[in-house]
Structures are given as structure tokens and as C-alpha cells.
Design an enzyme around this catalytic site. Structure first.
Site, PDB file in Angstrom:
ATOM      1  NE  ARG A   1      13.804 -84.889   7.545  1.00 13.19           N
ATOM      2  CZ  ARG A   1      14.044 -86.408   7.059  1.00 13.19           C
ATOM      3  NH1 ARG A   1      15.065 -86.979   7.357  1.00 13.19           N
ATOM      4  NH2 ARG A   1      13.166 -86.961   6.597  1.00 13.19           N
TER       5      ARG A   1
ATOM      6  CE1 TYR B   1       7.001 -79.014  11.378  1.00 12.10           C
ATOM      7  CE2 TYR B   1       4.877 -78.271  10.244  1.00 12.10           C
ATOM      8  CZ  TYR B   1       5.925 -77.989  11.034  1.00 12.10           C
ATOM      9  OH  TYR B   1       6.181 -76.791  11.438  1.00 12.10           O
ATOM     10  CD  GLU B   2      10.836 -81.690   5.899  1.00 16.59           C
ATOM     11  OE1 GLU B   2       9.664 -80.914   5.507  1.00 16.59           O
ATOM     12  OE2 GLU B   2      11.524 -82.020   5.126  1.00 16.59           O
ATOM     13  N   GLY B   3       9.365 -85.762   8.803  1.00 17.18           N
ATOM     14  CA  GLY B   3       9.789 -86.966   9.374  1.00 17.18           C
ATOM     15  C   GLY B   3       9.719 -86.988  10.660  1.00 17.18           C
TER      16      GLY B   3
ATOM     17  CD  GLN C   1      14.162 -86.374  11.157  1.00 14.86           C
ATOM     18  OE1 GLN C   1      15.419 -86.543  10.971  1.00 14.86           O
ATOM     19  NE2 GLN C   1      13.218 -86.175  10.461  1.00 14.86           N
TER      20      GLN C   1
END
Lengths: 591, 591
Positions: free
Chosen positions: A294, A434-436, A441
């Protein structure tokens, strides 16, 4: 044509004058003196400017192409990838045992920003490999490490992360991909994964997929998810490549940006997979590397903002349009450059203060990751866990905004593809997802991290800011930076307190303000970084720096951030304090 | 697949319950009763949903194609254009004398929103024709009107606006295109124009270019610019088409969005042109229609936000992901729909409150334009002139932001082109740039409009808000809407006062805050519209409406805007009050 110059001077300032890297206690930091990092940064900057940046528009225009199951990357990518490998960049912060250079993560982050800025789509191929290799490093058996890591550290084999399925992204408990145990201890993996970056391509001999799947009969939902290594080509005992595995790319997506990176639908048809880590503990294994991954995405936000800013600045200095309202700056010419106009400056200063502040925030975060990993520093680990959603969410939101502002400097030329400004915005957009996704978040921050370990980490954060303000505030000339930071930090504390009180009664009261809280937190962090940079700049000026303009510019930019950006914390707080009611009032049917 | 349903109910509410159209004094408004506008809106909505919306992704994917000087529009555009013409939509608000339907501009704006939302790139062909025809109507000779207007009102011939050249956009005084007088009273126009929307295409028999150029020997700079009619095909005395004129499309641009609209480089090689209006008064002629044109662009911001919101909302209701934190809403299903999550609601409410508030703002603005044009109401003209940069700048900035937020609801699916969300953001992006980039709007607002006629119009605005607050504030239950509006309006007044005081000493003090002022002003206008909508909704509820849910939803959305969006005015004010120093401190070389 767009261009890119690596901001090595600024990077050095942050690493040495602000973070004082080589004085750090973290193992490996002692070697990172000014000359050493200068040499690394210079080399990385060179390859970024000369090799990766020219390929950035090429990747955008050509995109990737799927033909008979083979994905072809854009022209030039293969050669550039070879150059990156030849120079050892992919393994810069990987263990020497597996062929890496063993440098701290902070240095990997610094050069990573250059590579990402110059060509985000290209850099993802090695970035994902790094993530997959790190996961094997943390959870693999000795045999698995021996089989895969040397090749992956060298990027002879690349890696992927397979989480998303058509019907589930954030909510991975709904996953359908299954892994059936075989007599030999391996598994047969069957299912479809989507949005797999670098899932298939022509730049590596083999691709090592890390795949989340459910072992039949295991626990329901997210607790029954395990992680598997599924190589594109099976690997023989001697390390040579065996037969093709039952995994293939069914489609590549047409996307808004990062066209140079192949986003694949991956079909697993009874593919042979090997359990990585423990059964049913797949999420934990996958998420060990989450802080790093992240932070890497947050870095992409800053990186795209940096290259967009560089080009917007060059255009603003070059393009002659209109006159300075206080009198011509360019009397011999029919017009003055754009940069004379206050609103163009306002725009450029917002970009500049974000990029430099964001860079400092990232590098500071990277030093915390180093402290956690290399020294086992639990406090650093707690702090970076807390701030990771802020780094990811705030820096990618703002990074995207800044690419849009940079585009605006160009007027109509910003909208046509020829000048390259559109690509930065289109590429930067993905990092918010992406990546959450950034809403996730914010949920992670408010719903989980804030109260983690009894709220210990957020208390430590406030304590740290307080200590800094107290100490720095005693230095002459620092009040103008410390006072706004104090006010902003107070807004953050008030918001956190509000969540604690109201969230007990009604969790929606906290979650309705989660996005604002993430941004509020981000501003406080950038405010802190700007105050620290101001402190370092003042110290350098007092010590008789040989580059006073650079340090005076830092002070002026810090002032801008304090005056023009930090006041945003009050609005975020007001929104938060309005509670759940305005957000939750409507029935779903009435929207 | 993306879809579009025209928001006719909301439009009717604004037209009749809020703006009380048919009670208006403006000529033509008496006919606009509820049934009449319902019939028009329904028909327009139908063609928007059924004909234009399905072509929107087609236009995006196929784009336009230039072959041997001919521009081919995307498949289906030609037929759809014919349908629009057959139904008389292009001339809805044009004079009956020239074949139009003579309806007020406010109705053209209402249906224009539907068309723009459904297909912005397509709708621009007729939108630009409208602008060009209006300019000929205002400044043409009787002969010119007779020659061009019937055909243009019917869109048998389309129109363009040619301002920009490669080296000048905003600063048109630098223009190089020249127009040399000929013995027969015509001119030979020579030069290159860029970014000409709909400059060449295959949907009309003729294209009437309005071209800014300089007559040699005239005054320097912007004062020597004249406006010319340059038809693609010369028109014979009997109205039939004559020979091809010396104008051609040299290139079409690759752009971030609006691919269905041909953005052309137009080359004028001694093309025959006819002076439109007076010599050297070209800017004035071109800008007569500016309020309309800019309101039309502001409308595009709202329109793209509307279609993006509709699709995001549908996805949020449909997509099952995660659980409501207060307990499952969908216990028989493995997950709840996205819309249960507070941050998804926060996002959707921001979109909803912007779109509906922005729509009201636009329609109110359109009634002022009608009052100015149809009744010669000078106060209305002054007020709309003041608010035009706010409508254009604020609504396109926020409109774009909302398309980005809508995209975010989709997670990864928002980034791939298949779902259509990327197109809305890419298309919406242009509206922040064309028809005067938003920084130029802010400059126009603060540098020109604020002090125009001795500040009379801004004073009138404040007086109007004050009167509204006083009157509405006396109604029970209105305080919760009126009080935040008062506070926001006070912030705006304080900012205006700051500019007056500081701007005298240093114009940069005002211009450094111009962008924030434009947004501050926009929030106050939307706050006013929400308070007016709340008032109308309360009145409807008190009168026993047969659709109480609709009106209660209006109240809840108004509350959201007041609680969550209006507090932004305080931050804008704080930024403004920090003055010129933070923005102007750096030398251009030190950025």
C-alpha cells in the site's frame, strides 16, 4: 514532448537533512551516507529518464495485445526490462541470499518513485514481482524459497497476486476459486480471477502466480481462504522449467490507463498449486506485505503528481499568454509566460507542496517499515500500520487531483494525448482503486486501526506530534510552521475523540466520517512533514548551506502548505461532526 | 451496460415548484405549464435514453476518422442526428421566423441536459451550431440571417467557433489568422485554427465556420480582431450550395475523451469569408453569446455527473459486497448491497446533492438569461453575467469530481472501459477547459465581474440572499437550511470585502484567491438552491403532495448539503485571507 528528470536533490534533502538516515539505528542505515545514496539515486534517475520515460507514451499508445493466449507487451518494454534486470534494480532491497542487494526498503522506495514516475505501467511488472517474492520470503518453506526466490529477485520470473473474482473484490469471503488437495501434497486450483496485473506477458521465462482459493470442506467465508503458488510453467527438481500448468489468460481488459500493463482475466483449470503458509490462513499471508504494497501504491500517487508537475511547470515557464497584472515581465515579447499569473502559481504551488510533502511522508513511512522489519521495532510497526491507509488513500487521491491540476495548466493542450498530460491523470486514477479502494482504506483506518491495541498507536502519533511541536517550537522562526500544525493536529484529535464517543453508540457515526478522517489525517501528516522540512531548511541556512535558494524555497513552500492546504482540516472536522444522520437518512430506494 | 433515464421528475420539481416558471413575467413563460413541459421533457428523455445513450460508448470506442479530408463520425451518429432534426430538437429555443420553435432558453437548457448526459460528444454538434446561429442572429445582416439561419436552426448546416490558434488560446490578441478585404466586400481568410469542435464531419450538407481573424492594418492585439462567416461550401444567391471554399481539416486530435466529436485543426487558405458584425469588434460579437455558451458547458458538468450518478447508484444497489456494520440487511444472501455502507452513501449523497443542486442553479441561471433577452431585464443580465463564471467553473470542476467519485463506487470495474464509468470522467474533463479554462473563469469573476458597474451586481446578489433568508427564515422548519446559508454567504461577503480592500493595494492579493472565490461562490449558490428547494418541498408536504417520499428526500438531501458541503466555504475563505504572499513568494526559477 513530456520529459522527466529525477528529483534527486529533493530526495537527498529528505533522506539526509530531514530523516537523517545514516544516523538511524536501523541495521543497514549506517551505510546510507550522502555520497552512497547520491550514487544510487543518480543511476536510478538516469535509467528512469533515459530508458523508462521515453517508453511511457509508447506503452500508453500501443497497450498490450493478447494473441492465442500470449500477451505481447508494448514495443521496447522487453529490452528495457532486460536493462533493469542487468542493473539489478528489481532486487535492490531483497536479501543478498537470493541475489538481491540487501539495501533498506527506504532506498527501494526512493528509486521506486523515479521508476514509477517515469513509467508506472512498466514498473508494475517488477513491483508485483517484488510483492509476490516478499510473500514467499515471509511464508514459504525453505524448499519454496530455494525454488522461486533467486529467479524472482532477478525478475527472470515475475510474480502476480490473484485475489479478485468477478463477483467479489473487497469481500473476498465470497470467493469461489477452489483448491483440491492431491495425493502428492499439491492442490488442483480451479476458478477465475480478474484484474490480474501482469498476469501474462512476454518479458519473463516464467510467471509465479500467488492465488487465493478455498480448500473444500474448510471454514466458511474469509476464514477458509488459503494461499497457493501456481507457476505458469511447473518447475522441475533441478530448477529447470517443466510443462505448462493449467493456467491461462482469457482476456486482457481495456482500461482508462496503465495500458502498458496487462490486466488479465486468469483462468485456472485444475492448475497445480502449492500451499503457501498455512491452510485457511491465506488472507494473513497475503496481507503480511500489505503495508509495503500500500505504501508502494501511495508512492505511485506522488510519482504521477511529480512527473505531471514537472511538465506543467515547464509549460508554465515556456508558454507565453497574457500579461502580468502588475506590469509586463517580458516587455520585449508579445506576452508573458503563464507562470506570472497568480492562479497558475496557486495551482503550481499546490502541486509542488503536495509532491514534496508527500515524498517526505512516504520516505518517513518507509523508514518505519525498515525499523519494523529490520529491528523488530513494535512501535514503528504499530505506527506504520496506523498510517498505511492514510499513505495509500490520501496520497493517491491527492496525487490524482494534482495530475488533473497539472493538465489544467496546459489548457486545451492538456486534453489532447499528444502532450502526455492526459496519460498521467489516466494512469494515476487506478492507484485510488487497486490494493484496496480508498473507501476501504478509510474503513480500515477508522474501523480497525484507530482502536487497534487500545488506541495505542494513534496516541503515540499524537504524542509524537506534540513532542515535535514542543521541541521545534522553541527554535526561533519555527512558530509560523508549528502553530498551524498544532491547530490541525487538534482537529484530528477532536475527530478521533468524536469517533470514540459517538462510535460506541452508533458505528455509522464514525464510518460516515471515515473518508474525511483519512484526509484530515493526511493533511496533519503532510503538515508535520512540512514543519520538519522547514526545521531542516532553517538549520541548513543557519549552518551556511551552499544552496540557500533551495532551502529558502523549502521554507516558502512550507508556508504555502500551512496557509493554503492545512486549513482544510477544519472543514473535514465539521463534516465529521455532522455525524451519521445526513449520510444515512435516506432509504436505499429513495436515492 | 451503462444506462440513462432522464430525471424528468426532478426537472419538473425545479421548473414548477421552485422556479414557478409559468407564473414568471418573462414573455413565453405563461405557456410553460406543468403539463406542457412534462410532454416536452418526456419526449426529450425518450430520445436521450433510447437513441443517444446507446451511441455514447459507440462514439467513445470508434471515435472519428479523417480520410482524404473527410471526417467520418462514429457508426449510428448520422441516423441519430437525422432523428434529432426530424423532431425539431436543435431549434427548440430558436426563433420561429427561422424555423425554430421559439420556446424559452430555460426549456432548451432542460432538454439539453438530457441530451448532454446521454451523449455529450454527439450533442456538441448541435450545441455548437446553436451558438453559431445565435451569433449570426445577434450580429448578422438581414441577408446573412436569410442565407444561413433556416438551415442552421434545422441543423441541415452545422456551425463552429474558431478562436484558438497553436500559439494562443486565452490570449487571443496574439492571433495571426488574417482576413484581407476583397473588392466585392468579402475577405480572404488565411491561417490555422486548432481545437475546432465539429470542424469537419459527415452529418451536414454544409458547415458554417465563425472565424476570428485580423484585418491587416487594424489595431494591435485584441482590439484588431474581427469575426467572419466562412462557409465550407459557398452559398449561391438562390441558397443552393456553390463551390467548396478554401477551408479544410488538416488533422483530428487524439483526446482523453469526447471521442465521438471531431476536434479539428482547420486550415484556411485564402478562404472566402464575410464580416459578421463590425470590423475589429469580433471579440464583442463572439462573446455576446458567452453567458449562454458557458452556461451550456456548466450544464455538461452536471449532465455527466448525473449519468455517472445514475449508474453508480444502480451498481451500489445491485452489487453484493460486505455486511452492514449494524447487522445484515440481506440475511438470506451471502452479502449486503454496497449501498448499506456509510462511506458509499457519503459518496452517493455528495453526487446526488451536487447534481440536483447544480441542476437548479443552471435552470435558475437560464431563467435569468431569458429575462435578460426576452424582457430586457438589466438586473437579470447583470446577475447572470456575474454568476456565469461560477456556473461554468464550479459546476464543471465539481461535475468532473463527481464522475470520478461515481467511478470509485465500482472499484476495479470503474477503471475498465467495459462499464462505461471511465468515459463519463474522461468526457467530463474537457468541460473544465473549453469555453475558457476554469482558471480564466475565476479571473473573469474576480478581476472583472465583481467590480462591474461599481459592484452593483454582487451587491444585488447578497441582497437577494439576505431577502430570501429573511423571508424563508420566518417559515417554521426553515432555520436549519437558512442558518448555514447565512453563514456561507457571510464568508462570501467577507472574501469579497477582502478583495476590495487588499486588491486596491495589490491586485495579486485578489487574484491569488480567485479560484477559491469561484468555489466559495458556487457553494453559496448551491446552498441557496438547496434552501429554495427545501422551502418548495416543505410547501408541497404542507399542501399534501401525493408524492411525500420525493419531497422528504429533497429535505434530507438539502440537510446533507448544508451539513457536509457548505462548511467548505470556511476553508476557501481562510485560503483567500492568506493573501498573495504564499502564492507569489517564489521566483519562477525556484519552483
Amino acid at each position: 514532448m513530456p520529459s522527466y528528470t529525477a528529483p534527486t536533490k529533493d530526495m537527498q534533502f529528505i533522506l539526509h537533512d530531514v530523516l537523517k538516515l545514516s544516523q538511524g539505528k536501523t541495521p543497514g542505515y549506517g551505510d546510507l551516507d550522502r555520497d552512497f545514496t547520491a550514487a544510487i539515486l543518480e543511476e536510478a534517475g538516469k535509467i528512469a529518464s533515459e530508458v523508462l520515460a521515453p517508453l511511457n507514451p509508447v506503452g500508453d499508445t500501443h497497450g498490450c495485445r493478447l494473441e492465442n493466449g500470449v500477451v505481447y507487451t508494448p514495443p521496447g518494454f522487453k529490452d528495457a526490462f532486460q536493462q533493469m534486470k542487468d542493473n539489478g534494480w528489481p532486487g535492490i532491497d531483497m536479501p543478498e541470499d537470493f541475489g538481491g542487494q540487501g539495501m533498506p526498503y527506504v532506498l527501494g522506495t526512493a528509486v521506486g518513485e523515479f521508476f514509477s514516475a517515469a513509467n508506472q505501467a512498466f514498473t508494475m511488472y517488477q513491483g508485483l514481482t517484488h510483492g509476490a517474492a516478499s510473500t514467499i520470503l515471509a511464508h514459504g518453506t525453505e524448499a519454496q524459497k530455494a525454488t522461486y526466490l533467486h529467479k524472482m529477485v532477478a525478475c527472470d520470473w515475475t510474480g502476480t497476486m490473484n485475489l479478485t473474482e468477478p463477483h467479489c473484490g473487497t469481500d473476498l469471503g465470497l470467493m469461489r476459486t477452489k483448491a483440491e488437495p492431491q495425493a502428492d501434497g499439491s492442490y488442483k486450483v480451479t476458478g477465475q480471477k480478474i484484474f490480474i496485473s501482469a498476469g501474462e506477458h512476454d518479458m519473463a521465462e516464467n510467471i509465479i502466480h500467488l492465488v487465493l482459493a478455498k480448500i473444500p470442506g474448510g471454514p466458511e467465508g474469509i476464514k477458509g481462504v488459503s494461499l497457493f503458488i501456481v507457476p505458469k510453467f511447473l518447475v522441475n527438481e533441478d530448477g529447470s522449467l517443466g510443462p505448462r500448468n493449467g493456467v491461462s489468460c482469457g482476456k486482457i481488459e481495456e482500461k482508462m490507463g496503465i495500458h502498458g500493463n496487462a490486466t488479465c482475466v486468469m483462468n485456472y483449470d485444475g492448475a497445480t498449486g502449492y500451499l503457501l503458509g498455512e491452510e485457511h490462513k491465506g488472507m494473513r499471508a497475503m496481507f503480511t506485505m500489505m503495508n509495503e504494497a500500500r505504501l508502494g501504491v501511495g508512492m505511485q500517487g506522488v510519482a504521477q503528481a511529480e512527473i505531471a508537475f514537472q511538465n506543467a511547470l515547464a509549460y508554465a515557464r515556456d508558454r507565453l499568454q497574457g500579461r502580468d497584472i502588475t506590469g509586463p515581465k517580458n516587455p520585449d515579447s508579445p506576452a508573458d509566460p503563464l507562470i506570472v499569473h497568480p492562479d497558475i502559481r496557486r495551482n503550481l504551488m499546490e502541486q509542488k507542496s503536495f509532491v514534496e510533502g508527500g515524498r517526505a511522508f512516504l520516505l518517513w513511512g518507509a523508514t518505519l517499515i525498515d525499523a519494523a522489519h529490520r529491528s523488530g521495532d513494535a512501535e514503528a510497526d504499530g505506527l506504520i500500520s496506523l498510517m498505511t491507509p492514510v499513505i495509500k488513500g490520501f496520497l493517491t487521491d491527492k496525487g490524482f487531483d494534482m495530475t488533473v491540476q497539472a493538465q489544467q495548466v496546459y489548457g486545451g493542450h492538456g486534453y489532447i494525448e499528444e502532450w502526455g498530460m492526459s496519460q498521467y491523470a489516466r494512469d494515476a486514477r487506478i492507484a485510488m482503486i487497486y490494493e484496496g479502494a480508498n473507501g476501504v482504506q478509510a474503513l480500515d483506518l477508522v474501523g480497525r486501526k484507530l482502536a487497534q491495541d487500545g488506541g495505542k498507536h494513534v496516541m503515540a502519533f499524537f504524542e509524537m506530534v506534540k513532542t515535535f511541536c514542543k521541541t521545534a517550537g522553541e527554535t526561533q522562526g519555527m512558530a509560523e510552521f508549528v502553530d498551524p500544525l498544532k491547530r490541525a493536529s487538534k482537529d484530528l484529535q477532536t475527530a478521533a475523540m468524536y469517533f470514540m464517543q459517538e462510535g460506541m453508540k452508533n458505528p455509522n457515526a464514525a464510518l460516515s466520517g471515515s473518508y474525511d478522517f483519512m484526509h484530515l489525517f493526511g493533511h496533519v501528516c503532510l503538515g508535520l512533514m512540512w514543519a520538519r522540512m522547514a526545521e531542516a531548511a532553517q538549520a541548513a541556512l543557519a549552518a551556511g548551506t551552499d544552496d540557500p535558494e533551495f532551502h529558502r524555497t523549502k521554507l516558502a513552500t512550507a508556508r504555502f502548505y500551512m496557509a493554503r492546504q492545512l486549513p482544510m482540516t477544519a472543514t473535514h472536522l465539521a463534516r465529521i461532526q455532522s455525524g451519521a444522520e445526513p449520510v444515512m437518512a435516506l432509504d436505499a430506494a429513495n436515492f
